[in-house]
Each structure stands twice: as C-alpha cells, then as structure tokens.
Scaffold this active site. Structure first.
Site, PDB file in Angstrom:
ATOM      1  N   TYR A 255      -9.333  11.674  43.366  1.00 41.26           N
ATOM      2  CA  TYR A 255      -8.007  12.279  43.222  1.00 41.26           C
ATOM      3  C   TYR A 255      -7.880  13.505  44.122  1.00 41.26           C
ATOM      4  O   TYR A 255      -6.896  13.653  44.860  1.00 41.26           O
ATOM      5  CB  TYR A 255      -7.764  12.665  41.764  1.00 41.26           C
ATOM      6  CG  TYR A 255      -6.439  13.353  41.520  1.00 41.26           C
ATOM      7  CD1 TYR A 255      -5.274  12.609  41.387  1.00 41.26           C
ATOM      8  CD2 TYR A 255      -6.359  14.737  41.430  1.00 41.26           C
ATOM      9  CE1 TYR A 255      -4.053  13.232  41.165  1.00 41.26           C
ATOM     10  CE2 TYR A 255      -5.142  15.372  41.211  1.00 41.26           C
ATOM     11  CZ  TYR A 255      -3.999  14.621  41.075  1.00 41.26           C
ATOM     12  OH  TYR A 255      -2.792  15.243  40.863  1.00 41.26           O
ATOM     13  N   LYS A 259      -5.445  13.967  47.483  1.00 38.37           N
ATOM     14  CA  LYS A 259      -4.439  15.024  47.544  1.00 38.37           C
ATOM     15  C   LYS A 259      -4.722  15.990  48.691  1.00 38.37           C
ATOM     16  O   LYS A 259      -3.785  16.555  49.283  1.00 38.37           O
ATOM     17  CB  LYS A 259      -4.393  15.779  46.211  1.00 38.37           C
ATOM     18  CG  LYS A 259      -3.835  14.966  45.044  1.00 38.37           C
ATOM     19  CD  LYS A 259      -2.386  14.584  45.273  1.00 38.37           C
ATOM     20  CE  LYS A 259      -1.773  13.884  44.076  1.00 38.37           C
ATOM     21  NZ  LYS A 259      -0.345  13.544  44.279  1.00 38.37           N
TER      22      LYS A 259
END
Length: 376
Positions: A255, A259
C-alpha cells in the site's frame, strides 16, 4: 383603480426539488467523548490562523492600540506594527509563491464540467461524487461495485462498472462517458485498496492487485481522459495519495509503495503539462491525507488524538472541492502533521527513529488486528 394580478397560476407549478435521503446521526449513535478529545493541534492551528497569525487581525490590533491614543514610539505599538508587517509580508509572499508555482486559476462552471471519480461508490470518492450529484453537476463514477439505477438516479450520478486497473475497460468506460455527458474536464483519481500483510506473507498476486488498483489505475485514466482535456484546453486532475507514501509502515508495504509511486507520478505529470502549450488551463491537485475515518482503516486507533487526529472524509472532501471550484492547483494535506512529513527526512536518523517509535505507526496495524497471516 389599479388591479394587482397574481404571478402564479393554477397551471404553473414550482420546480420540484431533488429529494435526498439523509440519515442524520442521533446522539446515542455516536460515542460520548470528553470535551478535551476535540481539542487537537489542528484546531489550535485553525484558530490561530484566523486570529494571531492573520494579516487583517494583526493590522486591526495596531488600529485598536492607536484608537487608545497609544504613542507610535511606545514599545507595544512598535511590537504590534512589526508583527502586522511580518504577517502581511508572509501573506503576500504566499500569494506570489502559489502564483509562481501554479499559475493563474482557471474559471470553473460546474454546469460546463464533466467530473469523473474513480472508486466513487464509498468512502471519500463516494462523498465527492454524491456532493457534486446533489449540485446537479455532470458526474460519472468508475468503480467495481455495482449500483442500481434507482439509487444512481436519487444521487444524480452515473455509475460505470469498471476495473480501473484494466486499461481496456477504462478506455471503454471513458468513451461511454464522452457519449453520455461530454468530454471529461475534472478527473478525481481516488480508487484505492489495502492489503495489510508483511512483505514475506504477501503473494505476487496481492502486490500486483494493490498496484493495479492504487497506481496503474492512474496511468489508465490519465491516458484516457487527458487527451480530452488537452482538446478542451482546460481541466483539473486530482491525485489521491497518502501520507504513508512518504512514511511507509510495517505490514503496509505494498500500500505504502503504491501510494509513494503516485507522488512521483504527480510531479512528472506537472512537469509534462508545463511543457505543453495546450495545458496552461489544466490544474493539478495532490491529496496526501493521514488516517481517515473510512472503512479502510476503521479499526485503527491513532496513538495521539491531539497530534494525530483521525480526519473525517468530509474535511478532506471540502478542501478538494474548494480548490477544484476555485480553479486552482495545490496540495491537500490533512491533518496538520501530514503537511510536514516530507521534512522529516531532514532530521537526524535517531530523531526519526524516536518519532516512529513514539507514534507507534509500525505496530498500530497489528494491534488493530488488520494483519492478514499467510495460509499454510
């Protein structure tokens, strides 16, 4: 004698207002919190920003002192004048800095804009889509989740079931949007997912799925939508990243990495648009929120409510909508600490280690029971 005629007639009826089903929170639905739980560094920063650190208020203070016949050479008057000059200088500098970095704002008329929101069924994306839908804007949502026609009509939003990680599906959906609503001029890249796993427990499929949804989807939508913006010579592109893209965290490697890639993509996008004469009126907005009160991290507890409060999607949406409708480029970083995470790298590594340990950011996901273990 003058006869007054009524403006209304039996055959004329007032336009029907759109009915929106709203479920307001009741007192017993929300936990009772002591008053000090609502006092945060963000609240103090907000209050000070509109009082002590506001140029107008600083100038009013000088006028108030002068109204009391305070002499110009008096110490308190000199301090007040110096403070007012400093605050005005900072305000003017920020205005020129933003204009130098982002250029002049573009004119935005929602009736002439077509808004595309990825991941717009729930969470932040859902709130943005429904807000614009209630304002009778042209809104299209790309999401894997299916929404029935009746619900879509109530919200005033068109939903296109689409895997944004699949380039062909995105191209087909954007072609439908162009046919149904017109050329997209506002793109809000919000789609995201999280798999809370350690690096060793993550499978290649887990990592690939996270990057397809969080990162590759931005490339897919940009390739499909940006040509329309260039032809229209106007547009706004919103990139929703995360503060974890700058910090990283244990058990959130895929994640955080997906990002972090968006931060570089945003800068590259800005650089390419600056070289294109047709992109002068295309604005870019980077969003790097901290922990939001959405389903994605609903079980995660912040270690310090004062320094790191959970930010509501409504606050983030309000900031995004504000920049979009002003026609400006910029950054949205909430809560306050999210604005300064980039500067943490300038601190000595020992201080950085202490801050990570104090914030408990590397243990919070496991304590929340979010970590998925590898199946043997």
């Amino acid at each position: 004698m003058i006869q007054h005629t009524s403006c209304s007639s039996p055959t004329m009826s007032a336009p029907k207002l759109k009915e929106v089903n709203v479920s307001l929170p009741r007192k017993f639905d929300t936990p009772d919190e002591p008053w000090h739980r609502y006092v945060t560094v963000d609240l103090l920063h907000y209050v000070l920003g509109y009082t002590v650190f506001h140029p107008f208020v600083s100038c009013v203070l000088v006028l108030c002192l002068r109204a009391q016949y305070t002499a110009w050479h008096a110490l308190e008057m000199r301090i007040a004048i110096a403070w007012a000059l400093l605050m005005c200088s900072v305000g003017i500098f920020n205005i020129f800095s933003d204009r130098l970095a982002y250029g002049a704002p573009r004119e935005v008329d929602l009736s002439e804009e077509v808004i595309v929101v990825t991941g717009g069924v729930e969470g932040l994306g859902g709130l943005l889509a429904e807000t614009y839908g209630m304002r009778n804007a042209n809104v299209a949502v790309l999401d894997m989740k299916k929404v029935d026609d009746e619900e879509a009509e109530e919200k005033g939003v068109l939903y296109y079931q689409c895997d944004v990680g699949d380039a062909k599906q995105v191209e087909a959906a954007v072609a439908e949007i162009v046919e149904d609503l017109g050329a997209p001029t506002i793109l809000i890249n919000n789609a995201g997912m999280v798999r809370a796993k350690s690096i060793l427990d993550s499978t290649p499929e887990d990592v690939e799925q996270t990057f397809r949804t969080n990162t590759l989807s931005h490339f897919n939508t940009l390739r499909a939508v940006l040509p329309h913006m260039l032809r229209e010579r106007r547009g706004t592109i919103v990139t929703v990243s995360s503060v974890l893209g700058r910090l990283g965290a244990a058990n959130l490697s895929s994640y955080s990495a997906s990002k972090a890639a968006l931060l570089a993509l945003h800068q590259s996008l800005r650089a390419e648009l600056s070289q294109n004469p047709d992109a002068k009126e295309i604005k870019t907005i980077l969003v790097t929120p901290g922990q939001m009160g959405t389903k994605m991290f609903q079980n995660l507890k912040t270690p310090s409510n004062f320094f790191g409060p959970v930010v509501s999607p409504a606050e983030v949406a309000k900031s995004i909508i504000g920049l979009v409708e002003k026609g400006e480029s910029g950054e949205v970083a909430l809560p306050l600490y999210a604005k300064y995470t980039e500067s943490l790298g300038a601190l000595p590594v020992g201080i950085q280690a202490l801050l990570r340990r104090w914030s408990a950011m590397d243990t919070a996901v496991e304590k929340a029971g979010m970590v998925e273990k590898k199946q043997n």
